[in-house]
Design a protein around this motif. Sequence first.
Motif, mmCIF file in Angstrom:
data_model
loop_
_atom_site.group_PDB
_atom_site.id
_atom_site.type_symbol
_atom_site.label_atom_id
_atom_site.label_comp_id
_atom_site.label_asym_id
_atom_site.label_seq_id
_atom_site.Cartn_x
_atom_site.Cartn_y
_atom_site.Cartn_z
ATOM 1 N N LEU A 1 0.822 -1.220 0.000
ATOM 2 C CA LEU A 1 0.000 0.000 0.000
ATOM 3 C C LEU A 1 0.850 1.262 0.000
ATOM 4 O O LEU A 1 0.675 2.144 -0.849
ATOM 5 C CB LEU A 1 -0.938 -0.015 1.211
ATOM 6 C CG LEU A 1 -1.777 1.254 1.398
ATOM 7 C CD1 LEU A 1 -2.708 1.478 0.211
ATOM 8 C CD2 LEU A 1 -2.604 1.174 2.684
ATOM 9 N N ILE A 2 1.778 1.351 0.942
ATOM 10 C CA ILE A 2 2.553 2.591 1.064
ATOM 11 C C ILE A 2 3.446 2.785 -0.156
ATOM 12 O O ILE A 2 3.522 3.888 -0.712
ATOM 13 C CB ILE A 2 3.371 2.577 2.381
ATOM 14 C CG1 ILE A 2 2.402 2.587 3.570
ATOM 15 C CG2 ILE A 2 4.316 3.768 2.447
ATOM 16 C CD1 ILE A 2 3.062 2.411 4.924
ATOM 17 N N LEU B 1 -11.119 0.627 2.522
ATOM 18 C CA LEU B 1 -11.002 2.047 2.193
ATOM 19 C C LEU B 1 -10.578 2.864 3.412
ATOM 20 O O LEU B 1 -9.748 3.764 3.323
ATOM 21 C CB LEU B 1 -12.344 2.571 1.674
ATOM 22 C CG LEU B 1 -12.812 1.973 0.340
ATOM 23 C CD1 LEU B 1 -14.228 2.458 0.023
ATOM 24 C CD2 LEU B 1 -11.856 2.355 -0.774
ATOM 25 N N SER B 2 -11.176 2.534 4.570
ATOM 26 C CA SER B 2 -10.871 3.330 5.762
ATOM 27 C C SER B 2 -9.398 3.190 6.132
ATOM 28 O O SER B 2 -8.771 4.146 6.582
ATOM 29 C CB SER B 2 -11.753 2.894 6.936
ATOM 30 O OG SER B 2 -11.556 1.523 7.215
ATOM 31 N N GLN B 3 -8.855 1.998 5.894
ATOM 32 C CA GLN B 3 -7.442 1.806 6.205
ATOM 33 C C GLN B 3 -6.549 2.562 5.231
ATOM 34 O O GLN B 3 -5.559 3.174 5.616
ATOM 35 C CB GLN B 3 -7.082 0.321 6.163
ATOM 36 C CG GLN B 3 -7.276 -0.371 7.488
ATOM 37 C CD GLN B 3 -6.860 -1.832 7.406
ATOM 38 O OE1 GLN B 3 -5.965 -2.210 6.680
ATOM 39 N NE2 GLN B 3 -7.561 -2.658 8.170
ATOM 40 N N TYR C 1 -7.239 5.221 3.601
ATOM 41 C CA TYR C 1 -7.298 6.652 3.904
ATOM 42 C C TYR C 1 -6.551 6.955 5.196
ATOM 43 O O TYR C 1 -5.880 7.975 5.307
ATOM 44 C CB TYR C 1 -8.764 7.094 4.005
ATOM 45 C CG TYR C 1 -8.955 8.551 3.658
ATOM 46 C CD1 TYR C 1 -8.777 8.999 2.352
ATOM 47 C CD2 TYR C 1 -9.299 9.482 4.632
ATOM 48 C CE1 TYR C 1 -8.932 10.331 2.026
ATOM 49 C CE2 TYR C 1 -9.459 10.821 4.313
ATOM 50 C CZ TYR C 1 -9.280 11.240 3.018
ATOM 51 O OH TYR C 1 -9.427 12.557 2.704
ATOM 52 N N GLY C 2 -6.672 6.062 6.149
ATOM 53 C CA GLY C 2 -5.955 6.232 7.408
ATOM 54 C C GLY C 2 -4.455 6.266 7.187
ATOM 55 O O GLY C 2 -3.744 7.079 7.768
ATOM 56 N N VAL C 3 -3.974 5.392 6.315
ATOM 57 C CA VAL C 3 -2.539 5.348 6.016
ATOM 58 C C VAL C 3 -2.126 6.618 5.268
ATOM 59 O O VAL C 3 -1.132 7.260 5.610
ATOM 60 C CB VAL C 3 -2.202 4.079 5.191
ATOM 61 C CG1 VAL C 3 -0.818 4.194 4.561
ATOM 62 C CG2 VAL C 3 -2.271 2.845 6.085
ATOM 63 N N THR D 1 -3.288 9.511 5.327
ATOM 64 C CA THR D 1 -3.286 10.739 6.129
ATOM 65 C C THR D 1 -2.350 10.643 7.328
ATOM 66 O O THR D 1 -2.050 11.647 7.955
ATOM 67 C CB THR D 1 -4.710 11.059 6.647
ATOM 68 O OG1 THR D 1 -5.214 9.912 7.351
ATOM 69 C CG2 THR D 1 -5.632 11.403 5.503
ATOM 70 N N PHE D 2 -1.903 9.448 7.624
ATOM 71 C CA PHE D 2 -0.982 9.275 8.756
ATOM 72 C C PHE D 2 0.405 9.793 8.400
ATOM 73 O O PHE D 2 1.076 10.436 9.196
ATOM 74 C CB PHE D 2 -0.892 7.795 9.134
ATOM 75 C CG PHE D 2 -0.016 7.522 10.333
ATOM 76 C CD1 PHE D 2 -0.550 7.523 11.606
ATOM 77 C CD2 PHE D 2 1.344 7.272 10.192
ATOM 78 C CE1 PHE D 2 0.250 7.286 12.717
ATOM 79 C CE2 PHE D 2 2.152 7.038 11.293
ATOM 80 C CZ PHE D 2 1.599 7.044 12.561
ATOM 81 N N TYR D 3 0.820 9.506 7.166
ATOM 82 C CA TYR D 3 2.175 9.852 6.741
ATOM 83 C C TYR D 3 2.177 11.227 6.083
ATOM 84 O O TYR D 3 1.513 11.437 5.074
ATOM 85 C CB TYR D 3 2.704 8.780 5.787
ATOM 86 C CG TYR D 3 2.831 7.429 6.443
ATOM 87 C CD1 TYR D 3 3.912 7.154 7.264
ATOM 88 C CD2 TYR D 3 1.862 6.442 6.275
ATOM 89 C CE1 TYR D 3 4.034 5.922 7.890
ATOM 90 C CE2 TYR D 3 1.980 5.211 6.895
ATOM 91 C CZ TYR D 3 3.073 4.959 7.703
ATOM 92 O OH TYR D 3 3.191 3.741 8.329
ATOM 93 N N HIS D 4 2.941 12.121 6.686
ATOM 94 C CA HIS D 4 2.882 13.507 6.206
ATOM 95 C C HIS D 4 3.552 13.732 4.862
ATOM 96 O O HIS D 4 3.421 14.788 4.271
ATOM 97 C CB HIS D 4 3.474 14.430 7.266
ATOM 98 C CG HIS D 4 2.536 14.632 8.417
ATOM 99 N ND1 HIS D 4 2.751 15.542 9.406
ATOM 100 C CD2 HIS D 4 1.360 14.024 8.716
ATOM 101 C CE1 HIS D 4 1.756 15.492 10.286
ATOM 102 N NE2 HIS D 4 0.913 14.573 9.892
ATOM 103 N N PHE E 1 2.700 12.274 2.273
ATOM 104 C CA PHE E 1 1.632 12.236 1.276
ATOM 105 C C PHE E 1 0.790 13.499 1.364
ATOM 106 O O PHE E 1 0.465 13.980 2.441
ATOM 107 C CB PHE E 1 0.729 11.016 1.499
ATOM 108 C CG PHE E 1 1.450 9.709 1.328
ATOM 109 C CD1 PHE E 1 2.203 9.465 0.186
ATOM 110 C CD2 PHE E 1 1.386 8.730 2.295
ATOM 111 C CE1 PHE E 1 2.885 8.267 0.018
ATOM 112 C CE2 PHE E 1 2.061 7.523 2.146
ATOM 113 C CZ PHE E 1 2.811 7.295 1.005
#
Lengths: 166, 239, 177, 547
Positions: free
Chosen positions: A34-35, A64-66, A68-70, A72-75, A77
């Motif tokens: 994903l990342i 999807l929630s994951q 999006y969570g990923v 927005t977690f990593y700045h 992106f």
Amino acid sequence: MPLTSKKPPLPSEDKRWRIVNGTMRRHGYARDALIETLHTVQESFGFLDKVALRFVADSLRVPLSQAYGVATFYHFFTMKPPGEHVCLICMGTACYIKGAGALLNEAQAALGIQAGETTADAKASLMTARCIGSCSVAPAVVFDGETMGNVAGKNLREKLAGWRPA
Amino acid sequence: MNPAPSVKTLMIDGKDVSARADQSILDAARENAIPIPTLCHLDGLSEAGACRLCLVELKGTPRLQPACVTLVEEGMEVTTQSPRLEKYRRMVVELLFAERNHVCSVCVSNNMCELQDMAKQLGVTHVRFPYRYPRLPVDTTHERFTMDHNRCILCTRCVRVCTEIEGAHTWGVFGRGVDAHLITDLDIPWGTSDTCTSCGKCVQVCPTGALFEKSKVGMQSQKNPDFLNYLNEMREIER
Amino acid sequence: MSKATLATIWLDGCSGCHMSLLDMDERLIELSPQFELVYSPLVDAKVLPRNVDVALVEGSVSSDEDEHKIRLIRSRARILVSLGDCAVTGNVPAMRNSFPVDALLHRVYIENATLQQQVPTERLPVLLKRVRPVHEVVTVDVFVPGCPPSADTIYSVLKELLAGRVPDIAALSRFGI
Amino acid sequence: MTFEELEQIAAETRENREKSPRELNVCVAAGCLSLHSDAVKKSLEEEVKRTGATCRVRGTGCMGLCSLGPLVASEPSGQLYKSVAAADAAEIVKNLEGAPVPRLLCSREQPFFQRQNLIVLENSGRIDPEKIEEYIAADGYRALVHALTEVNPNEIVQEVSKSGLRGRGGAGYPTGLKWGTVSKTAGTTKYVICNADEGDPGAFMDRSVLESDPHRVLEGMAIAAYAVGATRGYIYVRAEYPLAVKRFGTAIREARRLGFLGSQICNTKFNFDMEVRIGGGAFVCGEETALIASIEGRRGAPRPRPPYPAQAGLWDMPTLINNVETFANIPSIVRRGGDWYASIGTKKSKGTKVFALTGKVRNVGLIEVPMGTTLRQIIYEIGGGGPEGHKFKAVQTGGPSGGCIPEQFLDLSVDYESLRELGSIMGSGGMIVMDDSACMVNVAHYFMEFCMSESCGKCIPCRSGTAQMFELLTRMTLGTATARDLELLEELCDMVSSTSLCGLGQSAPNPVLSTLRYFRDEYIEHINEKRCRAGVCECGSTVGVTA
């Protein structure tokens, strides 16, 4: 949403989607790609949007929630398209001690935007970084991917003025 | 049939207790009627270890350990109540109250809220830290439920129940740090989610008034997460 | 034994805590030999005396007038009690804190007004940028949360204070309800 | 690959070099690059081509003294040129054989170079990081071949234990112990992870090592994998380090080409391969369990330990995580023996440590010194002291998890324990010198902002506690704080460090605690007098501004 196990079609004819698909294929469409895939999306398109996130999430079968969570977690992106030019001011400790704060104020004044924003004419984006590891030439600023060391207010103003002809 | 796990004996608050080797200190304490406060823990869900209320002192270990994820060990000496622990627990509650806009008097869950109960139980009569007053939305788009971010403590019970029990993965966490908040799918209005099965499990496990059922007020809005044990038990039998 | 002097103060709140105080009913009469109510919205006295033994404060600090009042009271009261959630937490009045004051006034007096659309300015206390619980402005000695604290709670608190003891509030009251 | 083959490559490389010994080595690591050393290199290449001089122009890694970059070394004479501009190319090339260009000369005899002891950085600035042959010519991969063909995994673990090497990522956990645990834990697949998520602001050691000598790290990882029985490796590099990512990617391909990665390495049963994973800009991913979550493609939120990654790490398998510098020490230890390594350093902290020396100091750059060197030697002898007219105030080590050390402790010899006693930590090796132009309250505020924004948000003390501490510090810098706010701040420091889930939260109060310990009067001034003696904070009057 991934209700079927079929791979989703590419979102558009845009060739860059094939590059994105290539990254996922190289990782065997494993979820842990994903990342890596989001990095490819950002490299190709300059930013992530919901179309891209949905495509990647569906392809890798990540909820999807994951996804999006990923994202927005990593700045690193960004969900907003960057301007034509990007000025990134390093706010690492060495740069901060040597006046990066003042540089940031100058850049904000010169562009009329806050850090993290893009000018209304989409000409320039102003970003800050935690530390780009160029501490030896602090304060450092990255203009369109090119690092400049020992930056003084004057250099900064000149460079920014060049981006936005009055 | 698996061989029975070995039994460990340990001491909790000066009381000799025994527990299975796969049990946490929290399990062992509760089985022996020794209360340890928790907010993110819920029987039937995985542990997050996030609220830090269940921190206990272990003899011979300098750091405090969360009782929910620390397994019992032979000869362990556990202290669950001490002035230091109580002080930290009160501070956790204070930090939660200061973080968002928990206005108990006008909350659907007033008098049925685990955070409010915890404050009373721990003797928190006021919050010494400056309230942050963030401006947060209330999502009323779902036909039956409401999400009020002002009251959320990010315990992630809803995320875990949605992922682990319902399997819908509708709930997730956006961003990080003090700006982190819950999202449904790609941060879309809850009512428009097509992964949500409207099962309402998230509402039942929510410890505060963050998630609630519309049109239910007062005593009607009492949450009941006991279904978790039933579901898990039935699943175990099916296996 | 001389009577203790008691003051009650009403800042930004709904007066519910004062109503709850009155709800003590006959217990007010029971305690009355022990105190003299020297200042309160419930009585006619208009001047705060110099020495107050116990001051019960209802409401949050929302305007410059509230701030002035609470500082004055603090300087004259031996024991200051934050009575009820507004005083203790900011409560409902503080719900405006997520919005700028100007936007708030505009919404109330202009957008939502049908007649005389204007923001009042003269002879009115100026709203503070942020509503604050009492203890963020002055030192508070006793906190009695509750919206409102029940008559039973207030009775116990008063009784203890008048007897020269510090009441154990945690056992008596809680936020909300 | 055998020793003979290795020797053959080394010999060929050396031979080629001896055929035309003259070369100009241009530093193309991050520091010099941001001073446009790429343009210098291009200009030198053109000049050599134009004049037909017999000289190779090579791009190399970091030469250390970054503040005088771009640096160019002329071989075989060994002359070092400083602050070279593209326009200097003609003069340099013209004087290749004759006397050096005095205007640009940078003495290697100065303490900056003489005081150092290079192990990790021994090849930095000397070899072309993109050419595996040059690494081999500098004794590279001998340790790996030795390990695979001559000793068993256990012996490697023992050798590393004997060396006394401790984790260079910050906490200083004994490396041999960690390797031992992973090697003893059973698992179908084991993993080796290199933590190159150098998130401390003001630190660039890992970046420099990866850019200047990537094969050293790769070799260290391969040896580690052999020692613990791992077959897969990951290196987790910050996205902010594109050059490091590129060079390490090249190194992996080159290593595969020569059979140092892949299956049946050196004709043994040992299989090992690895890939680069790029971080996403989250400081918390320096924490082991968060880093693992990130490699698994999830949010980088730490989880409670135990179980430790050595027992259940990546995909719940036994996983060895070490930092870049730790792995970079391994080839030397294996080649020269644990006893040799243990002979360097102090009683409890062995070997050398790489520091990124920055801030208000003349010689800014990357240095490597034996453990036990004093702060004064580092700052005044190697660093050349601060700029004229300013008084030294503190040196910050350990980044947002560390603290500020005042002048009275400058004679302290640096090791893990001594720094911890002073309320700081070794950290990954950032060392930022501050003079009287820095306000310690402002510095604490700066780091708290960092920790607040980098908190993952999972546990309450860190998520909400850092935000509260930041608010209280903000009040101080604005001159609106009260004595009560200072009390609350101190209470929070204790609570957040005692109750947070992971190292980020547990150490977040350190910058506040250490500045409170040594510079409490500055806090009191901000609160009582609304005064900032450094003139940095806008807290009312600025009386007492020095210069």
